[in-house]
Design a protein around this motif. Sequence first.
Motif, PDB file in Angstrom:
ATOM      1  N   LEU A 417       0.839  -1.194   0.000  1.00  0.00           N
ATOM      2  CA  LEU A 417       0.000   0.000   0.000  1.00  0.00           C
ATOM      3  C   LEU A 417       0.872   1.241   0.000  1.00  0.00           C
ATOM      4  O   LEU A 417       1.936   1.279   0.631  1.00  0.00           O
ATOM      5  CB  LEU A 417      -0.906   0.022   1.234  1.00  0.00           C
ATOM      6  N   LYS A 418       0.405   2.272  -0.700  1.00  0.00           N
ATOM      7  CA  LYS A 418       1.068   3.574  -0.703  1.00  0.00           C
ATOM      8  C   LYS A 418       0.063   4.637  -0.298  1.00  0.00           C
ATOM      9  O   LYS A 418      -1.082   4.613  -0.735  1.00  0.00           O
ATOM     10  CB  LYS A 418       1.634   3.888  -2.087  1.00  0.00           C
ATOM     11  N   LYS A 419       0.492   5.567   0.518  1.00  0.00           N
ATOM     12  CA  LYS A 419      -0.400   6.619   0.985  1.00  0.00           C
ATOM     13  C   LYS A 419       0.402   7.874   1.290  1.00  0.00           C
ATOM     14  O   LYS A 419       1.468   7.815   1.905  1.00  0.00           O
ATOM     15  CB  LYS A 419      -1.138   6.158   2.258  1.00  0.00           C
ATOM     16  N   THR A 420      -0.109   9.004   0.851  1.00  0.00           N
ATOM     17  CA  THR A 420       0.496  10.287   1.202  1.00  0.00           C
ATOM     18  C   THR A 420      -0.022  10.723   2.562  1.00  0.00           C
ATOM     19  O   THR A 420      -1.237  10.768   2.793  1.00  0.00           O
ATOM     20  CB  THR A 420       0.162  11.347   0.143  1.00  0.00           C
ATOM     21  N   VAL A 421       0.903  11.032   3.462  1.00  0.00           N
ATOM     22  CA  VAL A 421       0.571  11.351   4.853  1.00  0.00           C
ATOM     23  C   VAL A 421       1.135  12.719   5.202  1.00  0.00           C
ATOM     24  O   VAL A 421       2.282  13.038   4.846  1.00  0.00           O
ATOM     25  CB  VAL A 421       1.151  10.279   5.804  1.00  0.00           C
ATOM     26  N   ALA A 422       0.325  13.520   5.887  1.00  0.00           N
ATOM     27  CA  ALA A 422       0.785  14.816   6.382  1.00  0.00           C
ATOM     28  C   ALA A 422       1.440  14.615   7.747  1.00  0.00           C
ATOM     29  O   ALA A 422       0.774  14.217   8.700  1.00  0.00           O
ATOM     30  CB  ALA A 422      -0.379  15.789   6.488  1.00  0.00           C
ATOM     31  N   ILE A 423       2.754  14.891   7.833  1.00  0.00           N
ATOM     32  CA  ILE A 423       3.420  14.721   9.131  1.00  0.00           C
ATOM     33  C   ILE A 423       3.307  15.976   9.986  1.00  0.00           C
ATOM     34  O   ILE A 423       3.487  15.921  11.193  1.00  0.00           O
ATOM     35  CB  ILE A 423       4.891  14.323   8.941  1.00  0.00           C
ATOM     36  N   LYS A 424       3.013  17.117   9.345  1.00  0.00           N
ATOM     37  CA  LYS A 424       2.768  18.334  10.120  1.00  0.00           C
ATOM     38  C   LYS A 424       1.953  19.296   9.288  1.00  0.00           C
ATOM     39  O   LYS A 424       2.222  19.480   8.090  1.00  0.00           O
ATOM     40  CB  LYS A 424       4.077  19.006  10.549  1.00  0.00           C
ATOM     41  N   LYS A 425       0.920  19.919   9.906  1.00  0.00           N
ATOM     42  CA  LYS A 425       0.082  20.917   9.239  1.00  0.00           C
ATOM     43  C   LYS A 425       0.193  22.231   9.991  1.00  0.00           C
ATOM     44  O   LYS A 425       0.263  22.264  11.232  1.00  0.00           O
ATOM     45  CB  LYS A 425      -1.392  20.492   9.251  1.00  0.00           C
ATOM     46  N   ILE A 426       0.201  23.311   9.243  1.00  0.00           N
ATOM     47  CA  ILE A 426       0.093  24.649   9.840  1.00  0.00           C
ATOM     48  C   ILE A 426      -1.053  25.365   9.118  1.00  0.00           C
ATOM     49  O   ILE A 426      -1.023  25.527   7.889  1.00  0.00           O
ATOM     50  CB  ILE A 426       1.393  25.459   9.712  1.00  0.00           C
ATOM     51  N   TYR A 427      -2.057  25.769   9.890  1.00  0.00           N
ATOM     52  CA  TYR A 427      -3.241  26.390   9.316  1.00  0.00           C
ATOM     53  C   TYR A 427      -2.997  27.881   9.089  1.00  0.00           C
ATOM     54  O   TYR A 427      -2.184  28.519   9.780  1.00  0.00           O
ATOM     55  CB  TYR A 427      -4.442  26.180  10.238  1.00  0.00           C
ATOM     56  N   GLU A 799      -8.470  -9.678  -7.699  1.00  0.00           N
ATOM     57  CA  GLU A 799      -8.012  -8.745  -6.662  1.00  0.00           C
ATOM     58  C   GLU A 799      -7.192  -7.597  -7.247  1.00  0.00           C
ATOM     59  O   GLU A 799      -6.998  -6.570  -6.590  1.00  0.00           O
ATOM     60  CB  GLU A 799      -7.180  -9.490  -5.613  1.00  0.00           C
ATOM     61  N   PHE A 800      -6.734  -7.735  -8.465  1.00  0.00           N
ATOM     62  CA  PHE A 800      -5.839  -6.762  -9.081  1.00  0.00           C
ATOM     63  C   PHE A 800      -6.290  -5.303  -8.910  1.00  0.00           C
ATOM     64  O   PHE A 800      -5.502  -4.451  -8.503  1.00  0.00           O
ATOM     65  CB  PHE A 800      -5.647  -7.121 -10.555  1.00  0.00           C
ATOM     66  N   PRO A 801      -7.549  -4.940  -9.189  1.00  0.00           N
ATOM     67  CA  PRO A 801      -7.918  -3.515  -9.087  1.00  0.00           C
ATOM     68  C   PRO A 801      -8.316  -3.069  -7.686  1.00  0.00           C
ATOM     69  O   PRO A 801      -8.587  -1.883  -7.477  1.00  0.00           O
ATOM     70  CB  PRO A 801      -9.112  -3.416 -10.040  1.00  0.00           C
ATOM     71  N   LEU A 802      -8.372  -3.979  -6.729  1.00  0.00           N
ATOM     72  CA  LEU A 802      -8.908  -3.647  -5.406  1.00  0.00           C
ATOM     73  C   LEU A 802      -7.820  -3.069  -4.513  1.00  0.00           C
ATOM     74  O   LEU A 802      -6.690  -3.537  -4.512  1.00  0.00           O
ATOM     75  CB  LEU A 802      -9.519  -4.886  -4.753  1.00  0.00           C
ATOM     76  N   MET A 803      -8.187  -2.071  -3.721  1.00  0.00           N
ATOM     77  CA  MET A 803      -7.232  -1.421  -2.833  1.00  0.00           C
ATOM     78  C   MET A 803      -7.958  -0.932  -1.585  1.00  0.00           C
ATOM     79  O   MET A 803      -9.007  -0.277  -1.686  1.00  0.00           O
ATOM     80  CB  MET A 803      -6.583  -0.228  -3.542  1.00  0.00           C
ATOM     81  N   PRO A 804      -7.455  -1.237  -0.382  1.00  0.00           N
ATOM     82  CA  PRO A 804      -8.074  -0.698   0.831  1.00  0.00           C
ATOM     83  C   PRO A 804      -8.072   0.836   0.828  1.00  0.00           C
ATOM     84  O   PRO A 804      -7.207   1.466   0.222  1.00  0.00           O
ATOM     85  CB  PRO A 804      -7.184  -1.245   1.951  1.00  0.00           C
ATOM     86  N   THR A 805      -9.044   1.409   1.495  1.00  0.00           N
ATOM     87  CA  THR A 805      -9.148   2.864   1.631  1.00  0.00           C
ATOM     88  C   THR A 805      -8.466   3.274   2.927  1.00  0.00           C
ATOM     89  O   THR A 805      -8.793   2.772   4.004  1.00  0.00           O
ATOM     90  CB  THR A 805     -10.623   3.300   1.651  1.00  0.00           C
ATOM     91  N   MET A 806      -7.516   4.199   2.834  1.00  0.00           N
ATOM     92  CA  MET A 806      -6.685   4.577   3.981  1.00  0.00           C
ATOM     93  C   MET A 806      -6.985   6.031   4.356  1.00  0.00           C
ATOM     94  O   MET A 806      -6.812   6.944   3.552  1.00  0.00           O
ATOM     95  CB  MET A 806      -5.214   4.400   3.614  1.00  0.00           C
ATOM     96  N   ILE A 807      -7.470   6.252   5.585  1.00  0.00           N
ATOM     97  CA  ILE A 807      -7.875   7.575   6.053  1.00  0.00           C
ATOM     98  C   ILE A 807      -6.992   8.011   7.217  1.00  0.00           C
ATOM     99  O   ILE A 807      -6.945   7.341   8.259  1.00  0.00           O
ATOM    100  CB  ILE A 807      -9.356   7.576   6.505  1.00  0.00           C
ATOM    101  N   GLN A 808      -6.281   9.121   7.049  1.00  0.00           N
ATOM    102  CA  GLN A 808      -5.482   9.669   8.144  1.00  0.00           C
ATOM    103  C   GLN A 808      -6.386  10.454   9.087  1.00  0.00           C
ATOM    104  O   GLN A 808      -7.231  11.245   8.648  1.00  0.00           O
ATOM    105  CB  GLN A 808      -4.387  10.586   7.609  1.00  0.00           C
ATOM    106  N   VAL A 809      -6.232  10.243  10.398  1.00  0.00           N
ATOM    107  CA  VAL A 809      -7.044  10.936  11.405  1.00  0.00           C
ATOM    108  C   VAL A 809      -6.129  11.500  12.496  1.00  0.00           C
ATOM    109  O   VAL A 809      -4.902  11.362  12.420  1.00  0.00           O
ATOM    110  CB  VAL A 809      -8.097   9.979  12.022  1.00  0.00           C
ATOM    111  N   LYS A 810      -6.746  12.108  13.488  1.00  0.00           N
ATOM    112  CA  LYS A 810      -6.002  12.657  14.622  1.00  0.00           C
ATOM    113  C   LYS A 810      -6.206  11.758  15.839  1.00  0.00           C
ATOM    114  O   LYS A 810      -7.163  10.997  15.916  1.00  0.00           O
ATOM    115  CB  LYS A 810      -6.489  14.067  14.932  1.00  0.00           C
TER     116      LYS A 810
END
Length: 902
Positions: A417-427, A799-810
């Motif tokens: 699996l590959k996922k883009t993750v925010a390691i730090k946010k500044i609003y 299974e080739f096109p299937l991919m779990p959905t990955m949600i980043q939370v706090k």
Amino acid sequence: MNKKKTAHIISHSHWDREWYMSLEEHRYYLVKLFDDLLEKLAEDPNFHSFHLDGQTIMVDDYLQVRPNREEELKKYIREGRLIIGPWYILQDAFLTSSEANVRNLFYGMKTTKEFGQEGNLGYYPDTFGIYGQAPQLLKQAKIDVAAFGRGVTPTGFNNQVYHSDDYSSPYSELNWESPDGSAVVGILFANWYSNGNEIPEEEEQAKEFWDKKLTDVEKFASTAELLFLNGCDHQPLQKNITDAIKTANELYPDIEFKHSGFQEYVTALKRELPKDLQTIRGELRNQKTDGWSTLVNTASSRIYLKQANDRCQTLLESVLEPLGLMMSDRSLHQDFTEFYWKLLMENHPHDSICGCSVDSVHREMESRFEKVEKGALKFIDEQAREIASEIDTIHENEDAIPFVLFQTGGRPTSRVLKKTVAIKKIYFDEMHFQDIPNLLKEEPIPSFHLERSDHSIVRVNTKDVGVKFGYELPKDGFRRPYYAREVEVSFLYKSNITVGYERCFLVPTEMKKDEDESDSLTIWNNDWKKLENENMVISIHENGSYSLVDKNSGNEYRKLGILENTGDIGNEYMFKASGDMEKVTTEGGQASIKVIENNMDVASIEIKSSLFVPKQADDTLEAERETLIWHPDRRARRHHEKTEIVFKTILTLEKEGEGLKVDVTIDNTAKDHRLRVLFPIGEGNSYHYADSIYELVKRPNQPESQWVNPSFDHHMQRFVSLNNLTQGLTVASKGLHEYEIIDDNTIALTLLRAVGEMGDWGVFETPEAQCLGVNKAEFMIIPHEKDILSSNAYHTAYEFPLMPTMIQVKQKEGAFSPTKELFTWSGDKLVITACKPTGDGKGMVIRWFNPTNSTETLMVETTDSKSIYLSTILEEKREKIGRKSVETVVKPYEILTLLIED
């Protein structure tokens, strides 16, 4: 004494919603047709009924313009004088998924029920071939008669009737049987669906008309009930039809001519059907014809449409619908699900998804696909976040990044699996927004490991992707823009969850140098130009092709991936090789190779190659198009001037992966040509397997004796598979639906087909069907022993096109547990196709099919349910078979649905 013959005259209009004109251009004529119909129904009690082409969307399209006439329409539908359904739209059978075919019937019959219509007919008037499991689906929907115009001789194309002794069926009536044994009465439009069109009222013309038409129908009718279809494509209402019928009755006293409907005709027909009807089994694909007009090459027209459709179908079937089982508000989910399915199905009519319409039609289709994809993705993201917000995500390390993985494919998974993750946010409200990017660029990038819900640890690869702008949309406030420092993380994820979720953490970690080296795995060997994992070795050759060794069996597959280019002087419907029969391949070329990723879990190699091909067909083709020379008789050659087509092929091999993933980017600069990729397996076989609708269909590699077309192309859904006695190769794809088996030993998969006209009955130029510019293709190569069924390789392909959905939370406290699984199941050979809420939102529907000729045992265990029922595809309960768990038998080739009450 012979029974008096009855001529059933059924008024209809075959309504291609969009084709040689756009939807809105066609809508004008649709509204005029309905207006005329309502007037006729009101004034003429002898006008029996009008058949609205087997689809309900015609009513929707009309009422969008004339909503004030809804009650009037419903009145005539209830009375049986306007006949709608059972489909939502008349979709193509082979190019839309198994579940899309069911949703089409489900939503269509939902409307017929709401409108009060009784009785339905399995109506496929112009479907470009029909899948073999159609009788089983129809019988589950309580439909026992199917009517169709293609797929069985003597029917030809454009109302050609082949006068040969070798018919698939000697009659226009037949038994049609699915692989599981389900059977319906088949009504073949042996003289096409226009054989009673524009009936003359004047005696002399009527006599000439009926003398010919009666003779044509009687050649194939097995009873004294004769069928005449009073209509054709976009045919206006014949307003004098009852007077024309009166003339016919006066001319032929020995025949009863009557304005009729399909229900009346079928009722009379069933009383007289002979016992010796021919039985046709499985697919209807026009095999006993010359092969020029089977329309199979619509599978490769405008492939970009098929790819968009594949993405959308996968999103709805394998993510959005299963996710609804975890939502608290299923009513919202059901409404959005129906909305997106109906919007997607607007692109499923045969002249739409087949890519055989004018350019304006397909531009609008692209917009619909985008609406479905973007809307469904947003709905999935928001609903997944709502579910995740209730999960406990507190970690002892406050810098740990929690996320929730939603597994919705219905089967266990093992993949990188590959996922883009925010390691730090500044609003933006925290400081001046122009200062934020530079500050974040100084943020150090930590290493991570993955901590799963059972506290096991998984190594993670991390790649910096920079500073990105984003925003949040709070439920109770104005949007909050921010900048974030982001990384791409990748890791091998294995899970036995079928439908459910798992909470995980990305935990910052300090990795010692020697520890990092000892645990790393280099999949790419640059010295030997090889990719290797636990299951296979890929060797890349100088010309850009590659060989594969299956480490489990020792079998070798050589020279895979050679690209083949040929001229195409056909049209959107049919491929026709150019007169010179010239082929250009990459076999003698030179490719460049570059490593673009190589870590402990995945390696990706970029191969750049090119072909110099004729820029288009020569000038003869334009003249042949303008003078309507039919494609089999065209002789145009390829142009002397050349152009370069550049290809970028990316091979990706994952840790423990059972297939090689291939992405091809094509910068198409040529017209009038076809591009295929070749996969030889060595010594081949006389047959192969292809994924079809609820079936792994076994097809011969060679056509019937009547076949004249030099090509023998086929449809597939997800994959095609060829094998010999010891080894097999399966090619699974995303939206690539056309293939051919060459010399019994090579799979040729079509990646691109570029043509310049619609074809069919006039001069309709389609410059956008040349697909100039960037085109893409994705597929997977899966080696296995013997055939795809005995090896179970089809599970990997599905299974080739299937991919779990990955949600980043706090990090936050929550009441939900860190894992959830709705059900487990076992059944070695079975294929799961649906996991969704019931139509009323009060339960769960799960569907499988058995692709084998042997009985399979299905065991299902739910976490919490009141009752488990066998069900039809329309979610109608049959017998109750259990409560929380069941064990049941799935018969050979059976489509089985369980309805599980909450």
